[in-house]
Design a protein around this motif. Structure first.
Motif, PDB file in Angstrom:
ATOM      1  N   PRO A   1       5.142   7.669  -8.349  1.00  0.00           N
ATOM      2  CA  PRO A   1       4.375   6.422  -8.325  1.00  0.00           C
ATOM      3  C   PRO A   1       5.060   5.327  -9.140  1.00  0.00           C
ATOM      4  O   PRO A   1       5.797   5.604 -10.098  1.00  0.00           O
ATOM      5  N   MET A   2       4.817   4.084  -8.732  1.00  0.00           N
ATOM      6  CA  MET A   2       5.283   2.925  -9.492  1.00  0.00           C
ATOM      7  C   MET A   2       4.058   2.222 -10.060  1.00  0.00           C
ATOM      8  O   MET A   2       2.951   2.365  -9.550  1.00  0.00           O
ATOM      9  N   ARG A   3       4.276   1.461 -11.109  1.00  0.00           N
ATOM     10  CA  ARG A   3       3.147   0.715 -11.673  1.00  0.00           C
ATOM     11  C   ARG A   3       3.255  -0.752 -11.270  1.00  0.00           C
ATOM     12  O   ARG A   3       4.346  -1.312 -11.187  1.00  0.00           O
ATOM     13  N   GLU A   4       2.111  -1.361 -11.017  1.00  0.00           N
ATOM     14  CA  GLU A   4       2.067  -2.763 -10.625  1.00  0.00           C
ATOM     15  C   GLU A   4       2.073  -3.622 -11.882  1.00  0.00           C
ATOM     16  O   GLU A   4       1.215  -3.482 -12.754  1.00  0.00           O
ATOM     17  N   THR A   5       3.033  -4.521 -11.983  1.00  0.00           N
ATOM     18  CA  THR A   5       3.130  -5.398 -13.147  1.00  0.00           C
ATOM     19  C   THR A   5       2.527  -6.772 -12.880  1.00  0.00           C
ATOM     20  O   THR A   5       2.187  -7.498 -13.808  1.00  0.00           O
TER      21      THR A   5
ATOM     22  N   ASP B   1       0.827  -1.196   0.000  1.00  0.00           N
ATOM     23  CA  ASP B   1       0.000   0.000   0.000  1.00  0.00           C
ATOM     24  C   ASP B   1       0.868   1.254   0.000  1.00  0.00           C
ATOM     25  O   ASP B   1       1.946   1.284   0.599  1.00  0.00           O
ATOM     26  N   ASN B   2       0.372   2.288  -0.675  1.00  0.00           N
ATOM     27  CA  ASN B   2       1.034   3.603  -0.681  1.00  0.00           C
ATOM     28  C   ASN B   2       2.504   3.506  -1.089  1.00  0.00           C
ATOM     29  O   ASN B   2       3.363   4.206  -0.546  1.00  0.00           O
ATOM     30  N   LEU B   3       2.790   2.657  -2.061  1.00  0.00           N
ATOM     31  CA  LEU B   3       4.174   2.490  -2.508  1.00  0.00           C
ATOM     32  C   LEU B   3       4.612   3.685  -3.350  1.00  0.00           C
ATOM     33  O   LEU B   3       3.917   4.090  -4.278  1.00  0.00           O
TER      34      LEU B   3
END
Length: 293
Positions: free
Chosen positions: A70-74, A58-60
């Motif tokens: 922000p990073m994207r979830e792969t 959460d809140n990465l």
């Protein structure tokens, strides 16, 4: 990926310090790992950052140069971000970190970088006085345009980019990135993009999915398009003969955005193509060389 590090879970609010993990990029139970595509980038290099965890974080955020990105979830527990070493950054050690909450515990994972030097060409140019010296009204216009672009470059939207990026033209023959320019005997700012000389009218396309953040006319850049690819990643296309998109339009990788021209302060038809990522201006050619994931 290189520079893989892992951190074990601790109570919320406690900083988690770096320990070297296994060569494979993985996240064992109760840990979070960070890896970078290179731990020894040179000036102008893009750096891919990957984070792995045993579950959703959460809140990465990705912390680089004092800012959060922000990073994207792969995949579940897998995240990707992109940072850059600006062509004018100081050499030496630097740290990129990922921070977030996993199972109620706060994590901070760090990867150490060592920024290395890079040789850039010196480009001496002689231009007509009207292309190098400007009256007050023109200087006001130049300043206002620069401020407006900076405002647009500062916005942060969810990441939409994917690797590999697509070259903006079919015949990609870049030149002059980082060139230290001397115009009519005076030193100017480095050339923070590449020049691609092609016939006027050659189609120009978007290098990745995104949204058009700017489409208009500028004094130096002529007809211009800027695309926001999310996560602090922008591409820009200058001196266009025409542009075929409007501000706010969604574009897909490979969509036509305009054509090569010689508008603005240009001595002949060419595409001025540049990229900004979190951390600054990077070499577009090195960005295009990143492998697909």
């Amino acid at each position: 990926m290189t520079g893989v590090h892992s951190l074990r879970r601790m109570p919320a609010g406690v900083l988690l310090w770096l320990i070297v993990g296994a060569p494979a990029f993985a996240a064992p139970d109760g840990s979070l790992s960070i890896a970078v595509s290179t731990s020894t980038p040179v000036l102008g290099d893009p750096v891919v950052v990957e984070v792995a965890a045993n579950g959703a974080v959460d809140n990465l955020v990705l912390r680089w140069k004092g800012a959060d990105w922000p990073m994207r979830e792969t995949a579940t527990g897998r995240y990707e971000g992109l940072i850059g070493v600006d062509l004018d950054d100081p050499e030496g050690p630097a740290v990129v970190a990922a921070e977030g909450v996993l199972d109620g515990a706060r994590f901070r994972a760090e990867a150490a970088l060592t920024i290395s030097p890079r040789e850039f060409a010196v480009q001496e140019m002689t231009l007509p006085k009207g292309m190098a010296e400007f009256d007050n009204a023109t200087l006001v216009r130049i300043g206002a345009e620069a401020a407006e672009l900076s405002r647009r470059f500062s916005r942060v939207t969810p990441p939409r980019w994917r690797t590999p990026f697509l070259p903006p033209v079919a015949e990609y023959r870049p030149a002059n990135f980082g060139a230290r320019r001397v115009i009519n005997g005076e030193r100017r700012t480095p050339h923070a993009a590449v020049d691609i000389r092609l016939p006027a009218g050659t189609p120009v396309r978007a290098i990745a999915d995104g949204q058009v953040a700017f489409a208009g006319e500028q004094f130096f850049a002529g007809r211009s398009v800027v695309i926001d690819h999310g996560g602090g990643v922008f591409s820009f296309y200058y001196h266009l003969k025409e542009f075929s998109v409007t501000e706010g339009r969604e574009v897909s990788r490979g969509d036509r955005v305009g054509s090569v021209g010689a508008t603005g302060r240009a001595t002949g038809p060419h595409l001025h193509f540049g990229v900004r990522v979190p951390g600054g201006r990077v070499d577009p050619t090195r960005l295009l060389a990143l492998p697909g994931r």
